[in-house]
Design a protein around this motif. Structure first.
Motif, PDB file in Angstrom:
ATOM      1  N   THR A  98       0.835  -1.210   0.000  1.00  0.00           N
ATOM      2  CA  THR A  98       0.000   0.000   0.000  1.00  0.00           C
ATOM      3  C   THR A  98       0.864   1.252   0.000  1.00  0.00           C
ATOM      4  O   THR A  98       0.479   2.271  -0.570  1.00  0.00           O
ATOM      5  CB  THR A  98      -0.964   0.019   1.205  1.00  0.00           C
ATOM      6  OG1 THR A  98      -0.246   0.220   2.429  1.00  0.00           O
ATOM      7  CG2 THR A  98      -1.773  -1.260   1.284  1.00  0.00           C
ATOM      8  N   ASP A  99       2.045   1.177   0.626  1.00  0.00           N
ATOM      9  CA  ASP A  99       2.961   2.322   0.586  1.00  0.00           C
ATOM     10  C   ASP A  99       3.473   2.567  -0.832  1.00  0.00           C
ATOM     11  O   ASP A  99       3.613   3.716  -1.261  1.00  0.00           O
ATOM     12  CB  ASP A  99       4.142   2.089   1.529  1.00  0.00           C
ATOM     13  CG  ASP A  99       3.791   2.377   2.979  1.00  0.00           C
ATOM     14  OD1 ASP A  99       2.667   2.850   3.240  1.00  0.00           O
ATOM     15  OD2 ASP A  99       4.640   2.128   3.855  1.00  0.00           O
ATOM     16  N   TRP A 100       3.784   1.507  -1.560  1.00  0.00           N
ATOM     17  CA  TRP A 100       4.193   1.650  -2.958  1.00  0.00           C
ATOM     18  C   TRP A 100       3.100   2.361  -3.758  1.00  0.00           C
ATOM     19  O   TRP A 100       3.365   3.338  -4.462  1.00  0.00           O
ATOM     20  CB  TRP A 100       4.421   0.268  -3.571  1.00  0.00           C
ATOM     21  CG  TRP A 100       5.771  -0.334  -3.416  1.00  0.00           C
ATOM     22  CD1 TRP A 100       6.280  -0.929  -2.301  1.00  0.00           C
ATOM     23  CD2 TRP A 100       6.781  -0.437  -4.431  1.00  0.00           C
ATOM     24  NE1 TRP A 100       7.540  -1.405  -2.556  1.00  0.00           N
ATOM     25  CE2 TRP A 100       7.877  -1.121  -3.852  1.00  0.00           C
ATOM     26  CE3 TRP A 100       6.857  -0.048  -5.758  1.00  0.00           C
ATOM     27  CZ2 TRP A 100       9.044  -1.399  -4.554  1.00  0.00           C
ATOM     28  CZ3 TRP A 100       8.014  -0.330  -6.477  1.00  0.00           C
ATOM     29  CH2 TRP A 100       9.090  -0.985  -5.885  1.00  0.00           C
ATOM     30  N   ILE A 101       1.896   1.838  -3.669  1.00  0.00           N
ATOM     31  CA  ILE A 101       0.787   2.388  -4.459  1.00  0.00           C
ATOM     32  C   ILE A 101       0.521   3.834  -4.073  1.00  0.00           C
ATOM     33  O   ILE A 101       0.320   4.710  -4.927  1.00  0.00           O
ATOM     34  CB  ILE A 101      -0.468   1.507  -4.266  1.00  0.00           C
ATOM     35  CG1 ILE A 101      -0.223   0.117  -4.883  1.00  0.00           C
ATOM     36  CG2 ILE A 101      -1.712   2.160  -4.863  1.00  0.00           C
ATOM     37  CD1 ILE A 101      -1.204  -0.947  -4.437  1.00  0.00           C
ATOM     38  N   ASP A 102       0.532   4.088  -2.789  1.00  0.00           N
ATOM     39  CA  ASP A 102       0.308   5.427  -2.256  1.00  0.00           C
ATOM     40  C   ASP A 102       1.349   6.410  -2.788  1.00  0.00           C
ATOM     41  O   ASP A 102       1.030   7.523  -3.236  1.00  0.00           O
ATOM     42  CB  ASP A 102       0.370   5.345  -0.728  1.00  0.00           C
ATOM     43  CG  ASP A 102      -0.121   6.590  -0.045  1.00  0.00           C
ATOM     44  OD1 ASP A 102      -1.093   7.178  -0.535  1.00  0.00           O
ATOM     45  OD2 ASP A 102       0.451   6.974   0.986  1.00  0.00           O
ATOM     46  N   MET A 103       2.618   6.000  -2.739  1.00  0.00           N
ATOM     47  CA  MET A 103       3.696   6.886  -3.165  1.00  0.00           C
ATOM     48  C   MET A 103       3.663   7.110  -4.671  1.00  0.00           C
ATOM     49  O   MET A 103       3.940   8.227  -5.149  1.00  0.00           O
ATOM     50  CB  MET A 103       5.050   6.289  -2.758  1.00  0.00           C
ATOM     51  CG  MET A 103       6.184   7.278  -2.746  1.00  0.00           C
ATOM     52  SD  MET A 103       5.936   8.566  -1.499  1.00  0.00           S
ATOM     53  CE  MET A 103       7.165   9.764  -2.019  1.00  0.00           C
ATOM     54  N   LEU A 104       3.326   6.084  -5.417  1.00  0.00           N
ATOM     55  CA  LEU A 104       3.221   6.241  -6.874  1.00  0.00           C
ATOM     56  C   LEU A 104       2.106   7.213  -7.239  1.00  0.00           C
ATOM     57  O   LEU A 104       2.249   8.024  -8.165  1.00  0.00           O
ATOM     58  CB  LEU A 104       2.991   4.874  -7.529  1.00  0.00           C
ATOM     59  CG  LEU A 104       4.229   3.968  -7.569  1.00  0.00           C
ATOM     60  CD1 LEU A 104       3.838   2.526  -7.852  1.00  0.00           C
ATOM     61  CD2 LEU A 104       5.223   4.474  -8.625  1.00  0.00           C
ATOM     62  N   ALA A 162      -1.607   3.736 -10.484  1.00  0.00           N
ATOM     63  CA  ALA A 162      -0.639   3.501  -9.415  1.00  0.00           C
ATOM     64  C   ALA A 162      -0.512   2.001  -9.129  1.00  0.00           C
ATOM     65  O   ALA A 162       0.597   1.490  -8.921  1.00  0.00           O
ATOM     66  CB  ALA A 162      -1.054   4.267  -8.158  1.00  0.00           C
ATOM     67  N   TRP A 163      -1.641   1.302  -9.089  1.00  0.00           N
ATOM     68  CA  TRP A 163      -1.596  -0.150  -8.915  1.00  0.00           C
ATOM     69  C   TRP A 163      -0.810  -0.807 -10.051  1.00  0.00           C
ATOM     70  O   TRP A 163       0.014  -1.693  -9.816  1.00  0.00           O
ATOM     71  CB  TRP A 163      -3.013  -0.723  -8.884  1.00  0.00           C
ATOM     72  CG  TRP A 163      -3.735  -0.562  -7.594  1.00  0.00           C
ATOM     73  CD1 TRP A 163      -4.274   0.584  -7.095  1.00  0.00           C
ATOM     74  CD2 TRP A 163      -4.020  -1.574  -6.625  1.00  0.00           C
ATOM     75  NE1 TRP A 163      -4.877   0.343  -5.876  1.00  0.00           N
ATOM     76  CE2 TRP A 163      -4.747  -0.977  -5.568  1.00  0.00           C
ATOM     77  CE3 TRP A 163      -3.759  -2.946  -6.561  1.00  0.00           C
ATOM     78  CZ2 TRP A 163      -5.185  -1.690  -4.457  1.00  0.00           C
ATOM     79  CZ3 TRP A 163      -4.219  -3.674  -5.452  1.00  0.00           C
ATOM     80  CH2 TRP A 163      -4.917  -3.049  -4.414  1.00  0.00           C
ATOM     81  N   MET A 194      12.047   8.064  -3.878  1.00  0.00           N
ATOM     82  CA  MET A 194      11.440   7.442  -5.048  1.00  0.00           C
ATOM     83  C   MET A 194      11.486   8.438  -6.209  1.00  0.00           C
ATOM     84  O   MET A 194      11.100   9.601  -6.046  1.00  0.00           O
ATOM     85  CB  MET A 194       9.997   7.043  -4.771  1.00  0.00           C
ATOM     86  CG  MET A 194       9.294   6.450  -5.991  1.00  0.00           C
ATOM     87  SD  MET A 194       7.533   6.116  -5.724  1.00  0.00           S
ATOM     88  CE  MET A 194       7.635   4.456  -5.070  1.00  0.00           C
ATOM     89  N   PRO A 195      11.968   8.030  -7.367  1.00  0.00           N
ATOM     90  CA  PRO A 195      12.120   8.962  -8.492  1.00  0.00           C
ATOM     91  C   PRO A 195      10.824   9.668  -8.861  1.00  0.00           C
ATOM     92  O   PRO A 195       9.723   9.151  -8.641  1.00  0.00           O
ATOM     93  CB  PRO A 195      12.599   8.049  -9.621  1.00  0.00           C
ATOM     94  CG  PRO A 195      13.281   6.918  -8.934  1.00  0.00           C
ATOM     95  CD  PRO A 195      12.483   6.691  -7.682  1.00  0.00           C
ATOM     96  N   ALA A 218       0.112  12.181  -9.250  1.00  0.00           N
ATOM     97  CA  ALA A 218      -1.102  13.015  -9.247  1.00  0.00           C
ATOM     98  C   ALA A 218      -1.121  14.073  -8.152  1.00  0.00           C
ATOM     99  O   ALA A 218      -1.960  14.975  -8.197  1.00  0.00           O
ATOM    100  CB  ALA A 218      -2.330  12.114  -9.127  1.00  0.00           C
ATOM    101  N   GLY A 219      -0.252  13.955  -7.144  1.00  0.00           N
ATOM    102  CA  GLY A 219      -0.130  15.000  -6.147  1.00  0.00           C
ATOM    103  C   GLY A 219      -0.997  14.837  -4.915  1.00  0.00           C
ATOM    104  O   GLY A 219      -1.874  13.964  -4.842  1.00  0.00           O
TER     105      GLY A 219
END
Length: 432
Positions: free
Chosen positions: A202-208, A236-237, A307-308, A213-214
């Motif tokens: 969920t952290d990956w998806i959240d950060m992406l 993001a998923w 994260m880039p 999208a901001g």
């Protein structure tokens, strides 16, 4: 006249004592007040040791005893105690998700009259003060935090491969594919965490989503003003899936990802030769790595980049975790402790011991124990915006479904549409 003069002198003395005891947002309590203040939190082990070290000067100075009560299920324990009319004086909430309901029920006390918000606005970036506001009123303050969304690596391993960590997400994906073409696995990843398994995903998806999208889009999603199958969320998923569901991109393949505990996930980076080169996790992973590998030197054997970026305008947005302190009893001891906890003096004690970052700009960078924690702290206080992880901010049933949904996705990536549809159905009930 003499009587008036004596009265004026008494008033001045009383006001002076009130100023010393009352303090500003960034100053600590000085008056001897005695008594006890109860604090409910989740810490144990070294974290609890650090908390006790942080409040020791407060106890010595005020004569008040800080009585800590620990639980791993803080939300349930706090809810039971609030409903029973027996809340703690102060609680260190693991996220701000419960603040609105606690404020609406008047269980949580407003802090506008307790803390000097003008002084705090000089010490805390505005985005950090906003985290604790409900309806514009301050109800809680972040005292200890961690920075998430960091890509960790061993500089020597990257040098051996003649690569540098990219600053653009698309370039990192391309590098992941190039490494796979050379028979190298780019990523270490583990989603195991007992009943909370799935939260690292969920952290990956959240950060992406934050990167693409901001913060406004993130807030809309957290509040369910954006559907789970809306393009920014779905994308993001899919970006997460580009790595997590590809057997050539993650060590152990998707099944290994599901079977590996999050705290052990980065360990294969330090095998000889390394089994993977990158790991996405928060600042707290450094402690797990250094306890497992005592020879790891921060900055030499271990480093990180944010994260880039995806959309340049959101490049510096921070994803965070942390402890949010709120007051449930308006007593002299609770007020004094709150004033002390938000101070740079108090927070510097914890960060010097390691394992925590401070959002207070008054904590000097040289208070941090190593080059990596200093860099993380600098990124934290200069972030244009900060957001707690989405899973930390959603209703509990939504968070649980989110965690499980990520596990289902890694196991069955072709079922993403159905997974998002199920999460949308859960949301319709969870947000009523």
């Amino acid at each position: 006249m003499a009587t008036r003069r004596r009265t004026a002198l008494v008033l001045i003395a009383v006001m002076t004592l009130l100023l010393v005891a009352g303090g500003a947002g960034g100053s600590s309590a000085a008056a001897k007040i005695g008594g006890t203040v109860s604090v409910l939190g989740t810490w144990g082990g070294s974290e609890l040791d650090s908390f006790r070290a942080m409040v020791k000067p407060f106890e010595d100075r005020t004569g008040a005893h800080v009585e800590f009560q620990g639980t791993r299920d803080l939300s349930a324990v706090l809810q039971t105690r609030v409903q029973g009319g027996n809340p703690p004086d102060v609680a260190a909430l693991p996220n701000p998700g419960a603040l609105p309901s606690l404020a609406r029920s008047h269980a949580l006390k407003p802090l506008g009259h307790v803390l000097d918000m003008v002084q705090l606005s000089r010490e805390y970036p505005a985005t950090w003060l906003d985290i604790g506001r409900v309806g514009g009123e301050p109800y809680a303050i972040v005292v200890k935090t961690a920075l998430k969304g960091l890509v960790w690596y061993d500089p020597k391993a990257l040098s051996a491969e003649d690569i540098r960590p990219p600053s653009i997400w698309a370039d990192l994906l391309a590098l992941t594919d190039r490494l796979a073409g050379r028979g190298k696995t780019a990523w270490c990843l583990g989603l195991g965490s007992g009943a909370a398994s799935g939260w690292p995903a969920t952290d990956w998806i959240d950060m992406l989503l934050l990167r693409a999208a901001g913060p406004a889009a993130h807030d809309a999603w957290v509040q369910h003003k954006t559907a789970w199958d809306a393009p920014p969320v779905k994308q993001a998923w899919e970006q997460f899936g580009r790595i997590a569901t590809n057997p050539k991109s993650v060590y152990g393949g998707p099944q290994g990802v599901l079977a590996t505990e999050f705290n052990e996930a980065p360990f294969p980076m330090f095998a000889k030769p390394p089994h993977c080169l990158f790991h996405l996790q928060a600042t707290f992973i450094q402690d797990f790595i250094q306890k497992q590998f005592s020879w790891v030197r921060p900055g030499t054997d271990l480093a990180f980049v944010l994260m880039p970026r995806i959309a340049p305008q959101y490049a510096g947005v921070a994803q965070v975790a942390g402890d949010v302190f709120g007051m449930f009893h308006d007593t002299p001891q609770a007020r004094a402790l709150m004033r002390y906890l938000v101070s740079a003096e108090a927070q510097a004690i914890w960060v010097k011991r390691g394992g925590a970052l401070s959002p207070n700009k008054g904590v000097p960078l040289d208070a941090y124990p190593d080059v990596l924690s200093r860099r993380a702290a600098d990124l934290l206080v200069h972030a244009p915006a900060a957001r707690f992880g989405a899973g930390d901010m959603m209703p509990p049933e939504m968070t649980a479904a989110f965690y499980k949904g990520t596990l289902d996705y890694v196991a069955h990536p072709d079922q993403l549409r159905a997974i998002l549809g199920h999460l949308e159905a859960v949301a319709r009930d969870a947000y009523k």
